[in-house]
Design an enzyme around this catalytic site. Structure first.
Site, PDB file in Angstrom:
ATOM      1  N   ASN A   9      30.789  35.425  27.294  1.00  0.00           N
ATOM      2  CA  ASN A   9      31.115  36.574  26.453  1.00  0.00           C
ATOM      3  C   ASN A   9      30.360  36.419  25.139  1.00  0.00           C
ATOM      4  OD1 ASN A   9      32.273  38.601  24.972  1.00  0.00           O
ATOM      5  ND2 ASN A   9      34.316  37.684  24.855  1.00  0.00           N
ATOM      6  N   TRP A  10      29.271  37.167  25.030  1.00  0.00           N
ATOM      7  CA  TRP A  10      28.440  37.023  23.826  1.00  0.00           C
ATOM      8  C   TRP A  10      29.107  37.664  22.606  1.00  0.00           C
ATOM      9  CZ3 TRP A  10      22.636  38.271  25.410  1.00  0.00           C
ATOM     10  CH2 TRP A  10      22.181  37.259  26.277  1.00  0.00           C
ATOM     11  N   LYS A  11      30.130  38.461  22.829  1.00  0.00           N
ATOM     12  CA  LYS A  11      30.773  39.222  21.739  1.00  0.00           C
ATOM     13  C   LYS A  11      29.700  40.002  20.972  1.00  0.00           C
ATOM     14  CE  LYS A  11      34.514  35.934  21.689  1.00  0.00           C
ATOM     15  NZ  LYS A  11      35.619  35.324  20.978  1.00  0.00           N
ATOM     16  N   HIS A  95      40.715  42.094  25.979  1.00  0.00           N
ATOM     17  CA  HIS A  95      40.459  40.875  25.198  1.00  0.00           C
ATOM     18  C   HIS A  95      41.343  40.912  23.943  1.00  0.00           C
ATOM     19  CE1 HIS A  95      38.478  37.918  22.696  1.00  0.00           C
ATOM     20  NE2 HIS A  95      37.919  37.444  23.795  1.00  0.00           N
ATOM     21  N   GLU A  97      40.827  40.221  20.981  1.00  0.00           N
ATOM     22  CA  GLU A  97      40.194  40.829  19.805  1.00  0.00           C
ATOM     23  C   GLU A  97      40.297  42.348  19.876  1.00  0.00           C
ATOM     24  OE1 GLU A  97      36.427  38.795  20.102  1.00  0.00           O
ATOM     25  OE2 GLU A  97      37.430  36.927  19.560  1.00  0.00           O
ATOM     26  N   GLU A 167      43.760  33.328  27.929  1.00  0.00           N
ATOM     27  CA  GLU A 167      43.156  32.919  26.665  1.00  0.00           C
ATOM     28  C   GLU A 167      44.230  32.852  25.585  1.00  0.00           C
ATOM     29  OE1 GLU A 167      38.710  33.821  26.440  1.00  0.00           O
ATOM     30  OE2 GLU A 167      39.735  35.638  25.858  1.00  0.00           O
ATOM     31  N   GLY A 173      37.942  30.812  19.457  1.00  0.00           N
ATOM     32  CA  GLY A 173      37.040  30.684  18.302  1.00  0.00           C
ATOM     33  C   GLY A 173      37.528  29.717  17.243  1.00  0.00           C
ATOM     34  N   SER A 212      37.775  28.335  23.098  1.00  0.00           N
ATOM     35  CA  SER A 212      37.058  27.134  22.658  1.00  0.00           C
ATOM     36  C   SER A 212      36.630  26.221  23.809  1.00  0.00           C
ATOM     37  CB  SER A 212      37.880  26.357  21.625  1.00  0.00           C
ATOM     38  OG  SER A 212      38.112  27.168  20.487  1.00  0.00           O
ATOM     39  N   GLY A 233      33.096  31.955  24.948  1.00  0.00           N
ATOM     40  CA  GLY A 233      32.532  32.710  23.829  1.00  0.00           C
ATOM     41  C   GLY A 233      31.423  31.908  23.163  1.00  0.00           C
TER      42      GLY A 233
HETATM   43  P1  PGA Z   1      35.539  31.124  22.296  1.00  0.00           P
HETATM   44  O1  PGA Z   1      35.850  32.626  22.764  1.00  0.00           O
HETATM   45  O2  PGA Z   1      35.012  30.389  23.500  1.00  0.00           O
HETATM   46  O3  PGA Z   1      34.502  31.265  21.217  1.00  0.00           O
HETATM   47  O4  PGA Z   1      36.812  30.546  21.807  1.00  0.00           O
HETATM   48  C1  PGA Z   1      36.415  32.881  24.014  1.00  0.00           C
HETATM   49  C2  PGA Z   1      36.689  34.345  24.160  1.00  0.00           C
HETATM   50  O5  PGA Z   1      37.118  34.974  23.191  1.00  0.00           O
HETATM   51  O6  PGA Z   1      36.490  34.930  25.228  1.00  0.00           O
END
Ligand code: PGA
Length: 254
Positions: A9-11, A95, A97, A167, A173, A212, A233
Site C-alpha cells: 500500500n503505497w498510500k 482502511h 485512514e 490492522e 505507521g 508496521s 505500508g
Molecule cells: P504501515 O501501514 O506498514 O506503514 O504501518 C500499513 C497500512 O496502513 O496498510
C-alpha cells in the site's frame, strides 16, 4: 494450503521517477516468488505507470479505494469499471485512514464491497481496533462487530470473496507492531467467527496482518497458523525490505 498474499500500500507516496526506481528493483526479485502473490496499490494517477512495468510479470495491480457508483457526477472519484480497464485485481476498502479522515462508514464500505464483488475485483477489507479499545480489553469484540456490520449488509455469499486485513490502528505507521501472539490471537478470532457462520464458504479465507510490518518482524508473523500474508505500508516503498518480506527471510538485528 492458502497462498501467501503480500499487498504493498503505497498510500499517497511516490513520483514518476521514484516509482520507476522502485519497480525496477522489484522486478529483480519477483521471478523468485513462489506461492506468494504480490500486489501493488499505487495512487490512482500512477496506475498506468505501474501497469506498464508489471506487464508480463507475476505482480498484480490493486487500488487503495473505489467509489461504489457505476459512473456519473462524482467529482474526483474512480469506479470499479475504470479499475478493470487497468486489469486491477484487488482494492483496499475501509482502511482505517479512510474511516478516520474521510468518515467512511460501515454502510459505505459495504456498498464498495458489493460493487467490487459484482465487478470481479477482490475487496481487501481492513479492520482493527484503536489503542484505547485494546487497553479496555475490547479488541476481539471490536473486530467481530466490524465484521458483522459488513456481513449484515452484503450477505455471506458476497463476503466469501473478501480478503481480510487485520490492522490494529495503533500499529499503523507507528513502528509498533502487534506481537506475534496478539496478531495470531485476533486472526484466529476472525477465522473462527467466520467458520462458525459457514465453515465451507470460508475454508480458503485469507487474513492478512498490517501495521508496521517490516523485514525484521515478517518472518515470525508469517509462521503463525492464521496469518496468510501482509498489508504493508512504509516498508513497501523500499524494494529490499519488500523482497525480504515476500521471501520470508528474517534479518536478526544484533
Ligand atoms: P504501515 O501501514 O506498514 O506503514 O504501518 C500499513 C497500512 O496502513 O496498510
Amino acid at each position: 494450503m492458502r497462498k501467501k498474499l503480500i499487498i504493498a500500500n503505497w498510500k499517497m507516496n511516490g513520483s514518476v521517477v521514484a516509482n520507476s526506481k522502485l519497480l525496477m528493483a522489484m522486478l529483480k526479485f519477483t521471478n523468485r516468488l513462489s506461492n506468494c502473490e504480490l500486489v501493488v496499490c499505487p495512487p490512482y494517477i500512477y496506475m498506468h505507470q505501474v501497469k506498464e512495468y508489471i506487464a508480463g510479470t507475476n505482480i498484480k495491480l490493486g487500488a487503495q479505494n473505489i467509489n461504489a457508483n457505476e459512473f456519473g457526477a462524482f467529482t474526483g472519484e474512480v469506479s470499479v469499471d475504470m479499475l478493470r480497464d487497468f486489469n486491477c485485481r484487488y482494492s483496499l476498502v475501509g482502511h482505517s485512514e479512510r474511516r478516520a479522515l474521510y468518515n467512511e462508514s460501515n454502510d459505505a464500505i459495504a456498498d464498495k464491497i458489493k460493487s467490487l464483488v459484482a465487478g470481479g475485483i477482490i475487496p481487501v477489507l481492513c479492520i482493527g481496533e484503536s489503542l484505547a479499545q485494546r487497553e479496555r480489553g475490547e479488541a476481539k469484540e471490536v473486530i467481530t462487530t466490524q465484521l458483522a456490520a459488513i456481513i449484515d449488509v452484503v450477505g455471506l455469499k458476497c463476503f466469501k470473496s473478501v480478503v481480510i486485513a487485520y490492522e490494529p490502528i495503533w500499529a499503523i505507521g507507528t513502528g509498533k507492531t502487534a506481537s506475534v501472539e496478539q496478531a495470531q490471537e485476533i486472526h484466529q478470532v476472525i477465522r473462527q467467527y467466520l467458520s462458525k457462520l459457514d465453515n465451507k464458504l470460508f475454508k480458503d479465507l485469507s487474513i492478512l496482518y498490517g501495521g508496521s510490518v517490516n523485514e525484521n518482524n515478517a518472518g515470525a508473523l508469517i509462521k503463525q497458523k492464521d496469518i496468510d500474508g501482509f498489508l504493508v505500508g512504509g516498508a513497501s516503498l523500499k524494494a529490499d525490505a519488500l523482497e525480504r518480506i515476500c521471501l520470508g527471510e528474517t534479518v536478526i538485528i544484533e
